[in-house]
Write an enzyme that holds these catalytic residues in place. Structure first.
Site, PDB file in Angstrom:
ATOM      1  N   GLU A  25       0.886  -1.179   0.000  1.00 16.06           N
ATOM      2  CA  GLU A  25       0.000   0.000   0.000  1.00 16.06           C
ATOM      3  C   GLU A  25       0.907   1.207   0.000  1.00 16.06           C
ATOM      4  O   GLU A  25       1.551   1.512   1.004  1.00 16.06           O
ATOM      5  CB  GLU A  25      -0.919  -0.032   1.217  1.00 16.06           C
TER       6      GLU A  25
ATOM      7  N   CYS B  55      -2.653   8.407   3.791  1.00 18.60           N
ATOM      8  CA  CYS B  55      -2.326   8.121   2.396  1.00 18.60           C
ATOM      9  C   CYS B  55      -3.481   8.426   1.454  1.00 18.60           C
ATOM     10  O   CYS B  55      -3.263   8.738   0.276  1.00 18.60           O
ATOM     11  CB  CYS B  55      -1.885   6.673   2.246  1.00 18.60           C
TER      12      CYS B  55
END
Length: 485
Positions: free
Chosen positions: A252, A286
């Site tokens: 990720e 994020c």
């Protein structure tokens, strides 16, 4: 009077590493840059020991009934519930988020682990018809083995729960490596692991600032799966590290989420969502709103309302319940984004709000930055080129959704995007054509455990959460069984 510095140790094979013969990692409180803790810095010998004991523990761990594995996860989660306030306070000191955000992170960690435990009974294989009589064709789901979990600094506890729950439930063992800026939470978490009575080696934790030591962890043939939350460059490094052994990857990585506001949007709702989605956790998420792309027809109204809303954000002592935003975790990261703001102003952007350290005695030390808004930003400017990961919001005017989508799809990243529009046809275009892993349509930043958190393009491979996140921790094994005489 100087605050006492507490020492935290690493945890390998059910043992706590003595730091007497090892270096220590100093951990600063982002609010004042004062060292409040140290953590044992592991050696290559320590990492090799963690790898070997994790592998050894895996032989018996994977053969336990799935529900027995789940019960251990529940036991850790139960202990975390009892120490909710303790861990929240530690997160504030270590990461800098507000106390309310820290409490939310503890709760999220419990949910991640509980979901993984609940999934243990739901691991499914398949049975298919054979081409011949007296034969069975079945497909089993089996664990990878030793999983290395590399956690980012923005959610030091939640990322542990997000990775550990699915890994253990599916029969993998796990080695936790926290970020060197935020390793104390991981050490305290392993105390709960020990108290829950997990077999030795099932959960190990190592901390290091050494590239050589960290490389051994991911390049070893013992490691069978790498789960990383980090930057795109870190993901590229993982690909290289995994190449020789064809190690499994769950990555990720970095994002640059556009927040697209169409002319038909509910402006007030879009403004509120844009602010929540940018300044949460001091912008260090994020999937945060990294740049607004607003239709030129409503840009002035949207911007005026957004600036007034951002002015309501109160920065200061993260333990104060009236505070909305704490400091940034990293001095280096803050210096980087401050330079990007300066560069963008030099390119012609207008600084409408913020752009500097807050004034006052409490802000003289620490990684503080005012909530910042830039307008007259163009595609390709400094603050639109790079992931900011900070409380800075550039605003671009666009001619409409098509232009915004073209800008977004031209990027190498593809983690997430936001869309505010009341036109169902625009919704469908976004679903079909936006090249990202997650789209928030008329919705601010959120992450449900039953969803799937993944990136497209250079934002990653594999993913976490939900049934698909569980699947990413399992390999398939096909069985052809002939039982004819």
């Amino acid at each position: 009077m100087q605050q006492d510095i507490k020492h935290y140790r690493c945890y390998i094979n059910g043992e706590w590493l003595d730091s007497a013969i090892r270096e220590k990692i100093e951990v600063e409180d982002p609010a004042n840059n004062t060292v409040f803790a140290t953590v044992t810095a592991c050696t290559t010998e320590d990492v090799q020991y963690a790898l070997e004991t994790s592998e050894k523990a895996g032989f018996e761990w994977k053969l336990l009934p799935a529900q027995s594995r789940a019960n251990y996860i529940y036991a850790i989660a139960d202990r975390l519930k009892l120490e909710r306030e303790h861990f929240a306070q530690l997160l504030v000191h270590e990461q800098g988020k507000t106390y309310m955000e820290a409490l939310g992170e503890v709760d999220d960690t419990i949910r991640y682990m509980t979901y993984g435990a609940e999934a243990a009974r739901r691991i499914q294989g398949a049975v298919f018809p054979s081409d011949n009589v007296n034969e069975r064709l079945t497909i089993y789901k089996v664990p990878y083995g030793v999983t290395v979990a590399l956690c980012a600094f923005n959610y030091p506890l939640a990322l542990i729960g997000r990775k550990l729950g699915p890994a253990l439930a599916t029969g993998n063992t796990i080695i936790l490596k926290p970020h060197e800026l935020t390793p104390t939470t991981a050490s305290e978490f392993c105390r709960l692991v020990a108290e829950a009575g997990l077999p030795k080696g099932v959960v190990n934790m190592v901390s290091t600032k050494s590239v050589e030591v960290a490389s051994l962890l991911v390049e070893s043939p013992i490691t069978k799966l790498i789960s990383l939350t980090g930057s795109t460059n870190a993901g590229r490094a993982m690909y290289r590290a995994a190449a020789n052994n064809i190690t499994g990857l769950i990555l990720e990585l970095g994002g640059k989420a556009p927040f697209i506001v169409c002319a038909d949007a509910d402006v007030d709702k879009a403004v509120e969502a844009a602010v929540i989605s940018r300044y949460a956790n001091c912008g260090q998420v994020c999937i945060c709103n990294e740049m607004v792309m607003v239709d030129e027809k409503i840009a002035d109204e949207f911007t005026d309302k957004l600036v007034q809303r951002v002015k309501q954000i109160k920065t200061g002592n993260p333990f104060d319940s009236t505070i909305n935003m704490g400091p940034n975790v990293s001095t280096k990261g803050l210096d980087r984004v401050d330079q990007l703001v300066k560069d963008n102003i030099a390119e012609g952007a207008e600084l409408v709000l913020g752009g500097k350290r807050p004034q006052g005695a409490e802000f003289e030390r620490g990684n503080w930055y005012e909530p910042t808004v830039l307008t007259n930003v163009k595609n390709g400017d400094a603050t639109t080129k790079h992931e900011l990961f900070a409380p800075v919001l550039p605003i671009m005017k666009v001619s409409g959704f098509e232009e915004a989508m073209a800008y977004s799809n031209a990027r190498e990243e593809g983690l997430s995007a936001y869309l505010y529009s009341n036109d169902y046809r625009t919704h469908q275009k976004a679903i079909d054509q936006l090249e990202v892993g997650t789209i928030f349509i008329n919705k601010h930043i959120v992450g449900y455990i039953q969803g799937y958190h993944s990136g497209h393009k250079t934002s990653g491979t594999g993913g976490e959460d939900g049934v698909y996140g569980i699947e990413d921790h399992l390999q398939k094994r096909t069985i052809y069984l002939d039982y004819s005489e």
